[in-house]
Design an enzyme around this catalytic site. Structure first.
Site, PDB file in Angstrom:
ATOM      1  N   SER A  70      45.187  34.892  24.481  1.00  0.00           N
ATOM      2  CA  SER A  70      44.788  35.035  23.075  1.00  0.00           C
ATOM      3  C   SER A  70      45.886  34.589  22.126  1.00  0.00           C
ATOM      4  O   SER A  70      47.066  34.605  22.481  1.00  0.00           O
ATOM      5  CB  SER A  70      44.477  36.495  22.751  1.00  0.00           C
ATOM      6  OG  SER A  70      43.503  36.995  23.612  1.00  0.00           O
TER       7      SER A  70
HETATM    8  N1  SAH Z   1      45.549  39.676  28.494  1.00  0.00           N
HETATM    9  C1  SAH Z   1      45.558  38.313  28.961  1.00  0.00           C
HETATM   10  C2  SAH Z   1      44.337  37.552  28.481  1.00  0.00           C
HETATM   11  C3  SAH Z   1      43.688  36.864  29.598  1.00  0.00           C
HETATM   12  S1  SAH Z   1      42.063  36.249  29.359  1.00  0.00           S
HETATM   13  C4  SAH Z   1      46.868  37.629  28.633  1.00  0.00           C
HETATM   14  O1  SAH Z   1      47.703  38.234  27.945  1.00  0.00           O
HETATM   15  O2  SAH Z   1      47.071  36.487  29.063  1.00  0.00           O
HETATM   16  C5  SAH Z   1      41.088  37.509  30.117  1.00  0.00           C
HETATM   17  C6  SAH Z   1      41.385  37.809  31.554  1.00  0.00           C
HETATM   18  O3  SAH Z   1      40.419  38.782  31.961  1.00  0.00           O
HETATM   19  C7  SAH Z   1      41.234  36.632  32.515  1.00  0.00           C
HETATM   20  O4  SAH Z   1      42.408  36.502  33.257  1.00  0.00           O
HETATM   21  C8  SAH Z   1      40.062  37.036  33.403  1.00  0.00           C
HETATM   22  O5  SAH Z   1      40.171  36.590  34.740  1.00  0.00           O
HETATM   23  C9  SAH Z   1      40.106  38.552  33.316  1.00  0.00           C
HETATM   24  N2  SAH Z   1      38.853  39.220  33.644  1.00  0.00           N
HETATM   25  C10 SAH Z   1      37.578  38.852  33.340  1.00  0.00           C
HETATM   26  N3  SAH Z   1      36.694  39.749  33.814  1.00  0.00           N
HETATM   27  C11 SAH Z   1      37.437  40.722  34.435  1.00  0.00           C
HETATM   28  C12 SAH Z   1      37.100  41.924  35.137  1.00  0.00           C
HETATM   29  N4  SAH Z   1      35.843  42.318  35.312  1.00  0.00           N
HETATM   30  N5  SAH Z   1      38.106  42.671  35.629  1.00  0.00           N
HETATM   31  C13 SAH Z   1      39.415  42.286  35.472  1.00  0.00           C
HETATM   32  N6  SAH Z   1      39.777  41.177  34.835  1.00  0.00           N
HETATM   33  C14 SAH Z   1      38.809  40.384  34.321  1.00  0.00           C
END
Ligand code: SAH
Length: 220
Positions: A70
């Protein structure tokens, strides 16, 4: 082990990070602790090297496997919302991704727990924490719809991928007084929501429109 560059220069320097933080202040981020954490943690370590020169722009960036980190403003906003001016012990993050949001939280709370459904991303994030000497983040490869019951209840939960509806399990893992910060909605229409658990009930506040990748069922 993967090598990560710790000393930035030019576009990845401390001054570039300072400018980013000035921009966040102008956009209404007030919590000094949050601003200090964003100033300290080197965001370029969390993106692909090809993107490092753009790490301090206020934009979302690709982190591989179709996922995105983000924009700094959203990371700061969610952090500010979960802290709500308090000192927290335990915070759970759902969606570790690059590990950047978890690293910011690790500066501000005693212990961070973070779950990620894509194992490769989780391992990469772990190597970054090791390289930066961050020791208070515990990671798990699993579907975050279920939270992480073993260490609950949490003083705060930050979800960084959007479900259509708030997963019930997460509400149950919130301590009394704790806050859940979560984007909710489909790909075109998401809002940041804040749920506060009180002794009697859960209070819901709807905040600004946001755009996150979907919270996906299962893990890989
Ligand atoms: N907080 C992260 C943002 C990553 S984008 C950062 O600082 O980089 C969102 C992330 O959520 C992705 O890596 C994706 O694989 C993960 N995600 C999506 N669905 C999920 C689920 N059900 N359980 C755990 N992670 C999930």
């Amino acid at each position: 082990m993967r090598r990560v560059r710790l000393k930035g220069s030019g576009m990845t320097s401390d001054r570039t990070r300072e400018r980013m933080v000035e921009g966040l202040k102008n956009n209404g981020i007030r919590d000094r602790r949050v601003l200090a954490a964003l100033k300290k943690i080197p965001r370029h370590i969390f993106v692909d090297e090809a993107m490092a020169s753009r790490a301090y722009e206020n934009t979302a960036l690709p982190i591989g496997l179709g996922q995105t980190l983000s924009q700094p403003y959203i990371v700061a906003r969610m952090t500010e919302e979960v802290l709500n001016g308090k000192r927290l012990k335990k915070v759970l993050e759902v969606g570790t991704g690059s590990g950047y949001q978890a690293a910011i939280l690790s500066e501000l709370v005693v212990q961070v727990y973070s779950v990620e459904r894509i194992e490769k991303l989780m391992k990469l994030a772990r190597s970054r924490f090791m390289a930066l000497g961050i020791r208070n983040i515990r990671l798990k490869h699993s579907d975050g719809h279920w939270g992480w019951p073993d260490y609950g209840q949490y003083d705060g939960i930050v979800v960084t991928a959007a479900p259509e509806e708030i997963p019930q399990e997460l509400l149950g893992q919130l301590a009394i007084g704790g806050r859940l910060i979560i984007p909710v909605g489909g790909s075109r229409n998401q809002q940041l929501q804040v749920v506060t658990r009180t002794v009697q009930e859960y209070e819901l506040e709807i905040k600004e429109n946001v755009s996150f990748v979907p919270l996906v069922e299962g893990h890989q």
